[in-house]
Scaffold this motif. Structure first.
Motif, PDB file in Angstrom:
ATOM      1  N   GLU A   1       0.509  -0.649  -3.706  1.00 50.39           N
ATOM      2  CA  GLU A   1      -0.268  -1.754  -4.258  1.00 50.39           C
ATOM      3  C   GLU A   1      -1.633  -1.826  -3.578  1.00 50.39           C
ATOM      4  O   GLU A   1      -2.677  -1.966  -4.227  1.00 50.39           O
ATOM      5  N   ALA A   2      -1.636  -1.656  -2.240  1.00 54.87           N
ATOM      6  CA  ALA A   2      -2.902  -1.712  -1.500  1.00 54.87           C
ATOM      7  C   ALA A   2      -3.827  -0.594  -1.973  1.00 54.87           C
ATOM      8  O   ALA A   2      -5.018  -0.818  -2.224  1.00 54.87           O
ATOM      9  N   ASN A   3      -3.280   0.599  -2.123  1.00 55.91           N
ATOM     10  CA  ASN A   3      -4.095   1.736  -2.581  1.00 55.91           C
ATOM     11  C   ASN A   3      -4.666   1.486  -3.958  1.00 55.91           C
ATOM     12  O   ASN A   3      -5.801   1.817  -4.251  1.00 55.91           O
ATOM     13  N   ARG A   4      -3.820   0.917  -4.777  1.00 61.54           N
ATOM     14  CA  ARG A   4      -4.242   0.677  -6.140  1.00 61.54           C
ATOM     15  C   ARG A   4      -5.388  -0.342  -6.196  1.00 61.54           C
ATOM     16  O   ARG A   4      -6.367  -0.166  -6.905  1.00 61.54           O
ATOM     17  N   GLN A   5      -5.205  -1.370  -5.381  1.00 59.49           N
ATOM     18  CA  GLN A   5      -6.256  -2.400  -5.327  1.00 59.49           C
ATOM     19  C   GLN A   5      -7.571  -1.780  -4.872  1.00 59.49           C
ATOM     20  O   GLN A   5      -8.634  -2.068  -5.425  1.00 59.49           O
TER      21      GLN A   5
ATOM     22  N   GLU B   1       5.108  14.568   0.215  1.00 57.58           N
ATOM     23  CA  GLU B   1       4.523  13.557   1.096  1.00 57.58           C
ATOM     24  C   GLU B   1       3.179  13.088   0.540  1.00 57.58           C
ATOM     25  O   GLU B   1       2.895  11.899   0.491  1.00 57.58           O
ATOM     26  N   ARG B   2       2.397  14.052   0.079  1.00 59.72           N
ATOM     27  CA  ARG B   2       1.067  13.682  -0.432  1.00 59.72           C
ATOM     28  C   ARG B   2       1.176  12.922  -1.748  1.00 59.72           C
ATOM     29  O   ARG B   2       0.402  12.021  -2.020  1.00 59.72           O
ATOM     30  N   VAL B   3       2.147  13.320  -2.563  1.00 59.97           N
ATOM     31  CA  VAL B   3       2.310  12.626  -3.850  1.00 59.97           C
ATOM     32  C   VAL B   3       2.663  11.159  -3.619  1.00 59.97           C
ATOM     33  O   VAL B   3       2.238  10.279  -4.352  1.00 59.97           O
ATOM     34  N   ARG B   4       3.385  10.920  -2.563  1.00 59.54           N
ATOM     35  CA  ARG B   4       3.759   9.524  -2.260  1.00 59.54           C
ATOM     36  C   ARG B   4       2.529   8.638  -2.042  1.00 59.54           C
ATOM     37  O   ARG B   4       2.575   7.435  -2.200  1.00 59.54           O
ATOM     38  N   GLY B   5       1.426   9.270  -1.688  1.00 57.10           N
ATOM     39  CA  GLY B   5       0.187   8.518  -1.484  1.00 57.10           C
ATOM     40  C   GLY B   5      -0.506   8.170  -2.792  1.00 57.10           C
ATOM     41  O   GLY B   5      -1.493   7.436  -2.792  1.00 57.10           O
ATOM     42  N   LEU B   6      -0.044   8.698  -3.893  1.00 60.59           N
ATOM     43  CA  LEU B   6      -0.668   8.386  -5.189  1.00 60.59           C
ATOM     44  C   LEU B   6       0.093   7.240  -5.834  1.00 60.59           C
ATOM     45  O   LEU B   6       1.236   7.411  -6.237  1.00 60.59           O
ATOM     46  N   PRO B   7      -0.533   6.098  -5.916  1.00 58.12           N
ATOM     47  CA  PRO B   7       0.224   4.930  -6.379  1.00 58.12           C
ATOM     48  C   PRO B   7       0.671   5.023  -7.829  1.00 58.12           C
ATOM     49  O   PRO B   7       1.679   4.464  -8.217  1.00 58.12           O
ATOM     50  N   GLN B   8      -0.104   5.729  -8.622  1.00 63.45           N
ATOM     51  CA  GLN B   8       0.203   5.736 -10.059  1.00 63.45           C
ATOM     52  C   GLN B   8       1.087   6.905 -10.464  1.00 63.45           C
ATOM     53  O   GLN B   8       1.258   7.170 -11.645  1.00 63.45           O
ATOM     54  N   VAL B   9       1.612   7.592  -9.454  1.00 65.07           N
ATOM     55  CA  VAL B   9       2.429   8.770  -9.776  1.00 65.07           C
ATOM     56  C   VAL B   9       3.832   8.595  -9.218  1.00 65.07           C
ATOM     57  O   VAL B   9       4.003   8.209  -8.062  1.00 65.07           O
TER      58      VAL B   9
END
Ligand SMILES: Nc1ncnc2c1ncn2[C@@H]1O[C@H](COP(=O)(O)OP(=O)(O)OP(=O)(O)O)[C@@H](O)[C@H]1O
Length: 970
Positions: free
Chosen positions: A14-18, A376-384
């Motif tokens: 949510e934070a990343n998305r914001q 691990e990196r994909v986890r950093g993509l909020p919309q994926v």
């Protein structure tokens, strides 16, 4: 399998998305400042909004959901308590949830007013402009300032723009943002004008002079209604449960993966459409869709994204579209991301060293060693949401994940077989040796799924012998092959004392009496209590018999297999129609892989939720399943893979159960045997006794060969004289439910094969049973005309599915080609090996591309005891004379299975003498053929008028004329 997100992950997403939204907002704001002219024409001029409700769309979810306290409550919301106009209306509005139709094309609730409680003006949106289009403008393409400017415009005074203008406006707005329109197909549909009038959630509002007329006397706020629904996960798809809404249906129809189920009247979609659907639904006024459990964090919730968008008036960025997919293993070393397009994700993929893009499938794949890094990196993509590989796979392929193995094929070490009988080890063909190595590398737990006839028995015995220190051994087999297994142990393990082999024949026998204990599936379930202490080494032959977890045989075997240290499953057809059939066998070999069937079903059986429960009859991710099985569970070689190592013909002697011979038949057989050995009998009397012995053998073998549930009617049809009828009826009844070879073959998936028999009674019994089981078959015997023979033969050759050719040994052993089959079963023996070989060659001939299997069914305690060695001896002589390429004895099992005591020797000599004397052959044949217990018919007697070139007369010549067919390679 998707793992639910943790609270921490959700917060991070949510934070990343914001942050991403804020960045985008800043960027677009800057762009907007550079284009002030454009912004003046923002669509919000037509979209009055209450500034206090700028986040109302977001609140909508939050407010509406609690109001539908029950998830399943799909009653249309009537917050304003309109009295229903008619009783029908009342019904439509207040049906109980279970009565409520979902969003199906055929259902329209009467006059249902369901415009959102978000933005009242939408209820009276401009003519010809679907309300959802306006939402599209409002949420996606409006200008912030314009939005603020128009927010207080009273709806009644709204200037209604023609559609074209609104559309243009949208395009301008979209282009001004520098962003392509979201979901273009979807939006195109949503902007399609209504021709007959503006429909709002099923109620047609009349058009007046291009304006939408507000219902007289209806205060604006009272037109507000809402519809609530929810998304429900259904395997790899999800289902939307909601009442009828035209706009929503339009959205549904715009999604590529849509599917409508008329039974449940619901639409369902693949997960790739989840994000677009949720976003589109958010834009629809009056629609509240409760997200999928666990996916809430992955879709821009109105309270957040839309709220921000509303405030900023910024369009949603395409890269922020929610995408969902899964990782799938595509080889021992690589996995693939099966997911739809996402700009950010592609950027991430491009960071991977081992990336490969398949232009055909449009998918990216990577080496397993990069799996953890990528995830691990994909986890950093909020919309994926990229679902990981099932844990079972990551465990099975640990070496590849940790980069300790880069070999494209498994590296299997050579096992030290010095502790196993050298006779066995030296007989193993190279591929069989490889099979044993695989089994030992798997620590004695495997499913050996070699094609039929490739020698699974010898491999299984070798594997079990490797673990001999852990014996007693349990061997569970179809009852028709119990004694064949006994013989195989005797043949391949000379170090094993035959008395240590215990074949369990009745429910009273002990299961643990031997060092090697052989039991049928059915008896195992009866002797379950004797399985304590458990066996450490277990062989299961035809393990697909366990495919149905509900059967008694499976329930008896599974606990045993779970605790055994070594489990050797054998099957040429482990699954005949669907992956679900493999589950129990996988569970038996690797109990930890998929302890719950549902997880297996979701991944590999295309599980679908149906109104009655889950349907696991489909298939999915089969390539991955194959890789997993090959890595850690199963070894399968097809005949074609190892053809160069196989002999052209493989003969097998199948010892059919002597226990199946009824007491009366036994007595008749003994009496006939006694006749043959009684002193002072004339030659003629001895011969008669011999023929009787042969004929009684036919009766005795019927159940073992074929019959399972031989009914009184069947027997009545066959038998006339009461006494004989009673005799055979008793025999049959005594043998009821006995397992029989041909039905076992069919159950094992043998598709096409030939069954030869000699006596009419046996041929009749086989055909009757095939008819009863509705198995396609043909029959050729002495009564078949020449013309019919050819037609029947063609019929069999061309038959695409399972088919059995029931053939008379003497009437169909020559002149026919059945090369579409590769198995011949002899239900009865015949004393002339030339005739047998000719019969064998109906399949082993030009056109045959496979190695052929020949099974001789031999019943102990019958004439077979004498016929079998006699045949072997004759073939041996032929071989020595160069007249047979095959050494029959070497190619068949257990040649010395009966001990010749003096009485037996005498009978044997009599057989030998009788069949060797010139002319006797014909005499015996005729006498035998005329035998039919109880029938007035002449049996399988050859009718020379209907058979051109009667095989009886010509057989010797044919045999020698034709010997090229089995001496020269095909
Ligand atoms: N290495 C070998 N040496 C000699 N005979 C062999 C060898 N391997 C297999 N055979 C013979 O081949 C025949 C077929 O073997 P087996 O019955 O074990 O096949 P299978 O794979 O179990 O077939 P099915 O699935 O039909 O039961 C048998 O007669 C067997 O003795």
């Amino acid at each position: 399998m998707s793992l639910p997100l943790t609270e921490e992950q959700r917060k991070k997403i949510e934070a990343n998305r914001q942050k991403a939204l804020a960045r985008r907002a800043e960027k677009l704001l800057a762009e907007q400042h550079q284009k002030p002219a454009q912004s003046k024409q923002g669509p919000s001029q037509n979209l009055p909004r209450d500034p206090s409700k700028s986040g109302s769309h977001g609140i909508f979810f939050k407010q509406q959901n609690p109001s539908s306290s029950s998830q399943g409550d799909q009653r249309p919301q009537n917050p304003h308590n309109f009295p229903p106009n008619t009783s029908e209306q009342a019904k439509g509005m207040w049906q109980r949830p279970e009565e409520m139709p979902t969003a199906c094309p055929s259902y329209r609730p009467p006059n249902q007013v369901t415009v959102a409680g978000i933005s009242p003006p939408l209820a009276n949106s401009p003519p010809g402009v679907p309300s959802q289009q306006l939402w599209g403008c409002e949420l996606g393409q409006g200008h912030p300032q314009a939005s603020l400017e128009t927010q207080s415009t009273p709806f009644a005074n709204t200037t209604h723009e023609p559609l074209a203008k609104v559309k243009n406006f949208q395009e301008t707005a979209a282009s001004s943002s520098g962003q392509p329109p979201r979901d273009p197909e979807l939006e195109a549909r949503m902007t399609r004008p209504s021709t007959s009038g503006q429909k709002i959630s099923g109620s047609v509002m009349p058009r007046t002079e291009g304006r939408l007329q507000q219902k007289a006397g209806t205060p604006l706020h009272r037109v507000v209604g809402s519809q609530q629904g929810r998304c429900i996960r259904n395997g790899e798809r999800f289902q939307v449960k909601i009442g009828y809404n035209e706009a929503l249906i339009a959205v549904f129809k715009s999604l590529p993966s849509r599917s409508y189920d008329p039974a449940t009247k619901t639409w369902n979609f693949s997960m790739t459409d989840y994000g677009p659907l949720m976003k589109a639904a958010q834009r629809l006024p009056g629609i509240t869709l409760q997200p999928l459990e666990g996916a809430e964090g992955h879709v821009e919730s109105p309270s957040t994204s839309s709220g921000i968008i509303a405030k900023t008036g910024l369009p949603a960025a395409p890269s922020l579209a929610f995408v969902k997919g899964q990782c799938v293993l595509i080889s021992r070393a690589r996995f693939e991301a099966d997911i739809s397009y996402s700009e950010d994700l592609i950027a991430l993929f491009k960071q991977m060293d081992s990336r490969k893009y398949d232009v055909k499938t449009r998918k990216w794949s990577f080496l397993l060693e990069e799996y953890s890094k990528l995830m691990e990196r994909v986890r950093g993509l909020p919309q994926v949401q990229l679902d990981p590989l099932p844990k079972t796979l990551t465990l099975a392929f640990t070496a590849q994940l940790q980069k300790t193995s880069l070999s494209p094929v498994a590296d299997i070490p050579e096992a030290d077989l010095s502790r196993v009988d050298s006779k066995l080890v030296s007989s193993l063909l190279p591929f069989q040796r490889a099979g044993v190595n695989f089994a030992i590398a798997q620590r004695g737990r495997l499913l050996l799924a070699d094609d039929m006839g490739l020698g699974k028995t010898i491999q299984a015995i070798c594997i079990a012998a490797y673990y001999r220190k852990e014996w007693p051994l349990l061997v569970v087999v179809p009852s028709s092959v119990r004694f064949t297994w006994e013989q195989a142990f005797c043949r391949w393990l000379p170090s094993l004392n035959p008395v240590d082999i215990n074949v369990v024949v009745t429910g009273k026998d002990r299961l643990t009496d031997g060092l090697v204990n052989i039991v049928s599936f059915d008896l195992l379930s009866k002797l379950e209590k004797q399985l304590k202490p458990p066996f450490k080494v277990v062989i299961i032959d035809e393990s697909h018999f366990l495919k149905n977890i509900k059967t008694a045989r499976c329930r008896a075997a599974m606990p045993l297999l779970k605790v055994a240290k070594r489990v050797i499953l054998l099957s040429g057809t482990p699954a005949m129609s669907r992956p679900a059939e493999l589950y129990t066998q996988i569970l038996a070999v690797r109990p930890t892989f998929f302890p719950q069937f549902h997880a297996f079903g979701l991944r590999y059986c295309g599980a679908k939720r149906q109104p009655w429960g889950w349907d696991y009859s489909g298939s999915s991710n089969l390539g991955e399943l194959k890789l997993l099985l090959e890595e850690a569970v199963m070894l399968r070689r097809l005949k074609g893979d190892v053809l160069s190592q196989l002999p052209a013909k493989q003969r097998k002697m199948v010892v059919v159960a002597p226990g199946q011979i009824n007491a009366r038949t036994r007595a008749a057989l003994d009496a006939a045997a006694k006749e043959m050995t009684t002193k002072d009998k004339t030659k003629q009397q001895q011969k008669e006794a011999l023929i009787l012995f042969f004929n009684r053998t036919a009766e005795a073998k019927i159940p073992s060969v074929m019959l399972s549930t031989w009914t009184t009617e069947c027997w009545a049809a066959l038998l006339h004289p009461l006494a004989t009828a009673l005799f055979i009826y008793d025999t049959a009844m005594g043998l009821m439910n006995s397992s029989e070879y041909i039905l076992d073959l069919l159950e094992s998936g043998r598709e096409k094969f030939l069954v030869f028999a000699h006596h009419k009674v046996v041929l009749d019994a086989i055909t009757k049973e095939l008819e009863r089981k509705r198995v396609q078959h043909i029959r050729i015997d002495g009564s078949t005309s020449s013309a019919d023979r050819e037609d029947l033969c063609q019929q069999f050759q061309l038959s695409p599915g399972p088919a059995v050719a029931v053939l008379s040994i003497t009437a169909a052993n020559m002149g026919l080609t059945f090369s579409s089959a590769d198995l011949v079963v002899f239900g009865e023996l015949f004393w002339n090996p030339g005739v047998l070989m000719q019969a064998e060659d109906r399949v082993h001939r030009i056109g045959q591309l496979s190695s052929v299997s020949i099974h001789y069914l031999v019943a102990r305690g019958t004439a077979d005891d004498y016929l079998w060695p006699l045949i072997q001896e004759k073939i041996k002589v032929l071989g020595e004379a160069g007249l047979s390429e095959t050494n029959f004895s070497e190619m068949t099992e257990a040649t010395d299975y009966f001990s010749k005591d003096s009485k037996q020797q005498k009978i044997y000599n009599l057989f030998q003498k009788s069949f060797e004397e010139d002319g006797n052959d014909m005499e015996l044949l005729e006498a035998a053929e005329s035998f039919d217990p109880g029938s007035q018919d002449t049996g399988d007697k050859l009718d020379e008028s209907t058979l051109t070139g009667s095989p009886v007369k010509k057989k010797r010549f044919e045999f020698f004329d034709n010997w090229d067919s089995f001496t020269s390679p095909l």
